[in-house]
Scaffold this motif. Structure first.
Motif, mmCIF file in Angstrom:
data_model
loop_
_atom_site.group_PDB
_atom_site.id
_atom_site.type_symbol
_atom_site.label_atom_id
_atom_site.label_comp_id
_atom_site.label_asym_id
_atom_site.label_seq_id
_atom_site.Cartn_x
_atom_site.Cartn_y
_atom_site.Cartn_z
ATOM 1 N N LEU A 42 0.854 -1.183 0.000
ATOM 2 C CA LEU A 42 0.000 0.000 0.000
ATOM 3 C C LEU A 42 0.891 1.234 0.000
ATOM 4 O O LEU A 42 1.644 1.465 0.948
ATOM 5 C CB LEU A 42 -0.899 -0.013 1.241
ATOM 6 C CG LEU A 42 -1.881 1.121 1.414
ATOM 7 C CD1 LEU A 42 -2.847 1.221 0.239
ATOM 8 C CD2 LEU A 42 -2.657 0.946 2.721
ATOM 9 N N ASP A 44 1.888 5.218 -2.377
ATOM 10 C CA ASP A 44 1.494 6.333 -3.236
ATOM 11 C C ASP A 44 1.859 5.983 -4.670
ATOM 12 O O ASP A 44 3.022 5.991 -5.036
ATOM 13 C CB ASP A 44 2.220 7.602 -2.781
ATOM 14 C CG ASP A 44 1.912 8.810 -3.636
ATOM 15 O OD1 ASP A 44 0.951 8.758 -4.431
ATOM 16 O OD2 ASP A 44 2.624 9.818 -3.495
ATOM 17 N N ASP A 81 -3.240 2.179 -4.042
ATOM 18 C CA ASP A 81 -2.819 3.579 -4.012
ATOM 19 C C ASP A 81 -3.604 4.295 -2.919
ATOM 20 O O ASP A 81 -4.810 4.491 -3.045
ATOM 21 C CB ASP A 81 -3.093 4.227 -5.377
ATOM 22 C CG ASP A 81 -2.639 5.676 -5.460
ATOM 23 O OD1 ASP A 81 -2.098 6.213 -4.464
ATOM 24 O OD2 ASP A 81 -2.834 6.273 -6.535
ATOM 25 N N HIS A 82 -2.920 4.687 -1.842
ATOM 26 C CA HIS A 82 -3.621 5.364 -0.752
ATOM 27 C C HIS A 82 -3.826 6.855 -1.017
ATOM 28 O O HIS A 82 -4.501 7.523 -0.245
ATOM 29 C CB HIS A 82 -2.938 5.132 0.590
ATOM 30 C CG HIS A 82 -1.535 5.629 0.702
ATOM 31 N ND1 HIS A 82 -1.136 6.903 0.410
ATOM 32 C CD2 HIS A 82 -0.423 4.985 1.123
ATOM 33 C CE1 HIS A 82 0.148 7.045 0.645
ATOM 34 N NE2 HIS A 82 0.612 5.878 1.072
ATOM 35 N N GLN A 83 -3.271 7.362 -2.105
ATOM 36 C CA GLN A 83 -3.457 8.745 -2.548
ATOM 37 C C GLN A 83 -3.049 9.771 -1.482
ATOM 38 O O GLN A 83 -3.506 10.908 -1.487
ATOM 39 C CB GLN A 83 -4.901 8.991 -2.975
ATOM 40 C CG GLN A 83 -5.362 8.072 -4.072
ATOM 41 C CD GLN A 83 -6.857 8.179 -4.308
ATOM 42 O OE1 GLN A 83 -7.505 9.160 -3.952
ATOM 43 N NE2 GLN A 83 -7.417 7.149 -4.904
ATOM 44 N N VAL A 88 -8.518 6.950 2.822
ATOM 45 C CA VAL A 88 -8.388 6.024 1.690
ATOM 46 C C VAL A 88 -7.499 4.848 2.087
ATOM 47 O O VAL A 88 -7.826 3.684 1.820
ATOM 48 C CB VAL A 88 -7.838 6.743 0.432
ATOM 49 C CG1 VAL A 88 -7.524 5.751 -0.679
ATOM 50 C CG2 VAL A 88 -8.826 7.799 -0.049
ATOM 51 N N GLY A 89 -6.373 5.127 2.735
ATOM 52 C CA GLY A 89 -5.473 4.059 3.173
ATOM 53 C C GLY A 89 -6.145 3.106 4.150
ATOM 54 O O GLY A 89 -6.026 1.886 4.022
ATOM 55 N N ILE A 92 -8.727 0.944 2.251
ATOM 56 C CA ILE A 92 -8.091 -0.137 1.486
ATOM 57 C C ILE A 92 -7.638 -1.238 2.441
ATOM 58 O O ILE A 92 -7.850 -2.434 2.167
ATOM 59 C CB ILE A 92 -6.915 0.398 0.648
ATOM 60 C CG1 ILE A 92 -7.432 1.305 -0.469
ATOM 61 C CG2 ILE A 92 -6.081 -0.760 0.080
ATOM 62 C CD1 ILE A 92 -6.340 2.066 -1.205
ATOM 63 N N VAL A 108 3.622 1.735 2.874
ATOM 64 C CA VAL A 108 2.815 2.834 3.406
ATOM 65 C C VAL A 108 3.629 4.087 3.747
ATOM 66 O O VAL A 108 3.767 4.447 4.911
ATOM 67 C CB VAL A 108 1.959 2.410 4.621
ATOM 68 C CG1 VAL A 108 0.901 3.463 4.932
ATOM 69 C CG2 VAL A 108 1.300 1.066 4.401
ATOM 70 N N VAL A 113 -1.171 8.481 6.789
ATOM 71 C CA VAL A 113 -1.765 7.233 6.294
ATOM 72 C C VAL A 113 -1.251 6.059 7.119
ATOM 73 O O VAL A 113 -2.010 5.158 7.476
ATOM 74 C CB VAL A 113 -1.471 7.028 4.797
ATOM 75 C CG1 VAL A 113 -2.070 5.718 4.300
ATOM 76 C CG2 VAL A 113 -2.008 8.194 3.979
ATOM 77 N N VAL A 117 -3.531 3.260 8.983
ATOM 78 C CA VAL A 117 -3.396 1.839 8.659
ATOM 79 C C VAL A 117 -3.015 1.048 9.906
ATOM 80 O O VAL A 117 -3.543 -0.045 10.150
ATOM 81 C CB VAL A 117 -2.375 1.626 7.517
ATOM 82 C CG1 VAL A 117 -2.013 0.155 7.356
ATOM 83 C CG2 VAL A 117 -2.933 2.189 6.221
#
Length: 185
Positions: A42, A44, A81-83, A88-89, A92, A108, A113, A117
């Motif tokens: 996970l 970017d 992609d955790h953007q 978002v992370g 996912i 990560v 993020v 996570v």
């Protein structure tokens, strides 16, 4: 002794395989009987950290897995992609654990993020190897037994640089940093 990212991935794979093999019947487990181990990389894939992690990190994980397949392990690598967004992370990570059967999350980058996570990982009692975020909270106030912080942290960077500067006689310096979690810590 230098330990590479490939060694970490291999060690995580071996550890997960050992845990999976322990759940098999007492008879000798053959490779065909072993459950599939799923690694989630996970990171970017589209933003500012893309070039230092992103697709290259996924390719390295796949290469490490390819080397271990000769040992009889069945391993899959998923990527996301955790953007650079904690929600978002975390989403996912939750999806990977709940729906996709991911056993360990790796990489990560981005401290915000990574903290999100790590929270999901602790809740789900899964494994997380952080190889990108520099927040000392992963090994400090938000430390949990499911997270391995395999990288530098901001405390170490400040302590070693500041300590060396003072020891060398420096008494004045300028500090410029990014205005987000990493820089603030």
């Amino acid at each position: 002794m230098t330990i590479s990212r490939r060694t970490v991935l291999g060690g995580a794979t071996a550890a997960m395989a050992a845990g999976a093999a322990a759940t098999l019947p007492a008879r000798r487990a053959r490779a065909a009987d072993m459950p599939t181990i799923r690694l989630g990389v996970l990171n970017d894939m589209s933003g500012p950290y893309r070039d230092v992690t992103g697709p290259v990190s996924v390719a390295c994980a796949k290469l490490a897995v390819a080397e271990f397949k000769a040992q009889g392990f069945k391993v899959e690598v998923l990527s996301g992609d955790h953007q650079n967004k904690p929600d978002v992370g975390a989403s996912i990570a939750r999806q990977w654990f709940d729906r996709d059967g991911v056993d360990v999350i790796m990489d990560v980058p981005t401290s915000s993020v990574a903290l999100a996570v790590a929270s999901v990982v602790a809740e789900k009692n899964k494994a997380y190897v952080n190889a990108g975020a520099g927040t000392p909270d992963l090994t400090g106030k938000l430390c949990n037994p499911n997270t391995v912080h395999w990288t530098y942290d901001t405390y170490m960077l400040a302590r070693s640089t500041g300590g060396a500067t003072v020891k060398a006689g420096g008494d004045t310096w300028f500090f410029i940093t990014a205005n987000y979690v990493f820089g603030q810590q």
